[in-house]
Write an enzyme that holds these catalytic residues in place. Structure first.
Site, PDB file in Angstrom:
ATOM      1  CB  SER A   1      38.863  -4.816  69.108  1.00 54.43           C
ATOM      2  OG  SER A   1      37.717  -5.510  68.741  1.00 54.43           O
TER       3      SER A   1
ATOM      4  CG  HIS B   1      39.265  -3.612  63.842  1.00 62.68           C
ATOM      5  ND1 HIS B   1      39.346  -2.360  64.409  1.00 62.68           N
ATOM      6  CD2 HIS B   1      38.338  -4.280  64.576  1.00 62.68           C
ATOM      7  CE1 HIS B   1      38.528  -2.291  65.437  1.00 62.68           C
ATOM      8  NE2 HIS B   1      37.901  -3.439  65.560  1.00 62.68           N
TER       9      HIS B   1
ATOM     10  CD  GLU C   1      41.227   0.742  62.873  1.00 61.96           C
ATOM     11  OE1 GLU C   1      41.626   1.837  63.260  1.00 61.96           O
ATOM     12  OE2 GLU C   1      40.959  -0.189  63.659  1.00 61.96           O
TER      13      GLU C   1
ATOM     14  CG  ASN D   1      38.633  -0.441  69.356  1.00 63.21           C
ATOM     15  OD1 ASN D   1      37.620   0.109  69.784  1.00 63.21           O
ATOM     16  ND2 ASN D   1      38.597  -1.594  68.708  1.00 63.21           N
TER      17      ASN D   1
HETATM   18  N1  LIG Z   1      31.589  -6.573  69.139  1.00 60.84           N
HETATM   19  C1  LIG Z   1      32.170  -5.602  68.437  1.00 60.84           C
HETATM   20  O1  LIG Z   1      31.631  -4.475  68.350  1.00 60.84           O
HETATM   21  C2  LIG Z   1      33.478  -5.835  67.729  1.00 60.84           C
HETATM   22  C3  LIG Z   1      33.889  -4.948  66.720  1.00 60.84           C
HETATM   23  C4  LIG Z   1      35.078  -5.187  66.025  1.00 60.84           C
HETATM   24  C5  LIG Z   1      35.865  -6.284  66.358  1.00 60.84           C
HETATM   25  N2  LIG Z   1      35.453  -7.136  67.358  1.00 60.84           N
HETATM   26  C6  LIG Z   1      36.314  -8.297  67.647  1.00 60.84           C
HETATM   27  O2  LIG Z   1      35.756  -9.422  66.997  1.00 60.84           O
HETATM   28  C7  LIG Z   1      36.020 -10.599  67.780  1.00 60.84           C
HETATM   29  C8  LIG Z   1      34.701 -11.273  68.104  1.00 60.84           C
HETATM   30  O3  LIG Z   1      33.882 -10.371  68.815  1.00 60.84           O
HETATM   31  P1  LIG Z   1      32.295 -10.595  68.916  1.00 60.84           P
HETATM   32  O4  LIG Z   1      31.707  -9.320  69.396  1.00 60.84           O
HETATM   33  O5  LIG Z   1      31.781 -11.214  67.664  1.00 60.84           O
HETATM   34  O6  LIG Z   1      32.230 -11.670  70.104  1.00 60.84           O
HETATM   35  P2  LIG Z   1      31.049 -12.678  70.489  1.00 60.84           P
HETATM   36  O7  LIG Z   1      31.199 -12.937  71.933  1.00 60.84           O
HETATM   37  O8  LIG Z   1      29.741 -12.192  69.960  1.00 60.84           O
HETATM   38  O9  LIG Z   1      31.420 -14.004  69.639  1.00 60.84           O
HETATM   39  C9  LIG Z   1      32.606 -14.735  69.817  1.00 60.84           C
HETATM   40  C10 LIG Z   1      32.387 -16.136  69.257  1.00 60.84           C
HETATM   41  O10 LIG Z   1      33.640 -16.827  69.274  1.00 60.84           O
HETATM   42  C11 LIG Z   1      33.376 -18.174  69.588  1.00 60.84           C
HETATM   43  N3  LIG Z   1      34.610 -18.799  70.037  1.00 60.84           N
HETATM   44  C12 LIG Z   1      35.196 -18.778  71.262  1.00 60.84           C
HETATM   45  N4  LIG Z   1      36.350 -19.472  71.240  1.00 60.84           N
HETATM   46  C13 LIG Z   1      36.490 -19.942  69.978  1.00 60.84           C
HETATM   47  C14 LIG Z   1      37.471 -20.749  69.327  1.00 60.84           C
HETATM   48  N5  LIG Z   1      38.543 -21.196  69.977  1.00 60.84           N
HETATM   49  N6  LIG Z   1      37.283 -21.033  68.019  1.00 60.84           N
HETATM   50  C15 LIG Z   1      36.200 -20.568  67.348  1.00 60.84           C
HETATM   51  N7  LIG Z   1      35.235 -19.826  67.908  1.00 60.84           N
HETATM   52  C16 LIG Z   1      35.390 -19.514  69.211  1.00 60.84           C
HETATM   53  C17 LIG Z   1      32.265 -18.111  70.637  1.00 60.84           C
HETATM   54  O11 LIG Z   1      31.573 -19.339  70.731  1.00 60.84           O
HETATM   55  C18 LIG Z   1      31.399 -16.975  70.085  1.00 60.84           C
HETATM   56  O12 LIG Z   1      30.376 -17.487  69.229  1.00 60.84           O
HETATM   57  C19 LIG Z   1      36.826 -10.132  68.993  1.00 60.84           C
HETATM   58  O13 LIG Z   1      38.187 -10.258  68.721  1.00 60.84           O
HETATM   59  C20 LIG Z   1      36.417  -8.667  69.108  1.00 60.84           C
HETATM   60  O14 LIG Z   1      37.373  -7.886  69.778  1.00 60.84           O
HETATM   61  C21 LIG Z   1      34.280  -6.942  68.033  1.00 60.84           C
END
Ligand SMILES: NC(=O)c1ccc[n+]([C@@H]2O[C@H](COP(=O)([O-])OP(=O)(O)OC[C@H]3O[C@@H](n4cnc5c(N)ncnc54)[C@H](O)[C@@H]3O)[C@@H](O)[C@H]2O)c1
Length: 283
Positions: free
Chosen positions: A118, A139, A151, A189
């Site tokens: 993000s 993104h 994005e 963001n």
């Molecule tokens: N939540 C949102 O609204 C959103 C929107 C756009 C982008 N993002 C981005 O997407 C990414 C994930 O966010 P999320 O909300 O899905 O988080 P989340 O906490 O729901 O999930 C993250 C997952 O990553 C796993 N994980 C941790 N370390 C790992 C590794 N080394 N290898 C593989 N898996 C691993 C965890 O077990 C977990 O299941 C982040 O970079 C976040 O910034 C999030």
């Protein structure tokens, strides 16, 4: 040609992106370090597809075929068959750089490596590999099955060919790609930081309640969700990590400063919808 997509991280975003890719006919290899997270992801995808069937948006056959396209893995090696990677692990530069370094050894030379970060530097993630021209930001927005925008973030060394391939991939996933340069928080963001920050400051000063601020923003701006509803959907931990990352990358620019309320909620483990408690209760 991209036919197999490896997805890293099966949380909110990884599972949603896996669902979109599987429904679009791609072979999906879904990897997570946590077996529980993988199990929850498959359940979440099945539930969501089930709701789409109930609403007549999907047939049982389409749902079965999508589920059949998803293969879960708790080790990285089986992802060696991927033509493209979409990484959606935690928002932590060290974790992402380490993952990309390992992927470099596992993936075929033609593979594209996209990160769903993000806010973090795509250029820095790319520098952990020996193939920076093939690394790009992709993104997606939450929830991935509903949100159209993606994005496409061009790192310092990302090649034109990689950008072209991921724009094409985004379209095949039914999304609308918008290109931008690699800058902290990219476009959405960065614009969104003051939106959350100012709302948190209003709350911290006791100017209005969570419900009142959300209602005012929804009614006055025509937003579908207020800032606190949105933070609960995103995950307070994810939103806090993104705010800290943008703040630090802009050398502690006060406009982007995180709020102690965010930190305290993360410390308390009240992370929003995913823990059933955040600014609102989802019990
Ligand atoms: N939540 C949102 O609204 C959103 C929107 C756009 C982008 N993002 C981005 O997407 C990414 C994930 O966010 P999320 O909300 O899905 O988080 P989340 O906490 O729901 O999930 C993250 C997952 O990553 C796993 N994980 C941790 N370390 C790992 C590794 N080394 N290898 C593989 N898996 C691993 C965890 O077990 C977990 O299941 C982040 O970079 C976040 O910034 C999030």
């Amino acid at each position: 040609m991209i036919s197999t997509i490896g997805i890293l991280g099966s949380g909110t975003m990884g599972s949603g992106i896996a669902q979109v890719a599987a429904l679009s006919g791609f072979n999906v290899l879904l990897y997570d370090v946590s077996a529980d997270a993988l199990q929850r992801a498959v359940e979440r995808i099945k539930d969501d597809l089930g709701r789409s069937i109930e609403k007549d948006r999907l047939t049982q056959q389409q749902a079965d075929s999508a589920i059949g396209n998803i293969h879960v893995h708790s080790t990285l090696n089986p992802l060696h068959r991927s033509d493209a990677i979409i990484e959606a692990a935690v928002e932590d530069l060290g974790v992402k750089r380490e993952l990309f370094k390992r992927l470099d050894d596992v993936l075929p030379s033609h593979a594209i490596l996209a990160t769903n970060t993000s806010s973090l530097s795509v250029t820095s993630i790319a520098a952990a590999t020996k193939r920076a021209p093939s690394v790009v930001g992709m993104h997606f927005f939450n929830p991935p099955p509903l949100m159209k925008l993606v994005e496409i973030v061009r790192g310092k060394q990302t090649s034109d060919e990689t950008v072209h391939l991921v724009c094409d991939l985004a379209q095949k996933l039914g999304k609308v790609p918008v290109q931008c340069k690699d800058t902290p928080g990219f476009i959405v963001n960065r614009v969104a930081r003051p939106f959350y920050g100012e709302s948190l400051r209003l709350l911290g000063e006791g100017v209005a309640s969570v419900e009142e601020i959300d209602r005012i923003v929804r009614l006055s701006g025509g937003f579908k969700m207020g800032p606190f509803e949105l933070m609960d959907l995103i995950g307070i931990d994810v939103n806090y990590a993104v705010t800290k990352s943008v703040y630090e990358q802009y050398f502690h620019e006060p406009r982007f400063r995180p709020h102690p309320i965010q930190r305290q909620m993360v410390e308390a483990g009240t992370l929003g919808r995913k823990t059933k408690r955040g600014f609102y209760s989802y019990e």
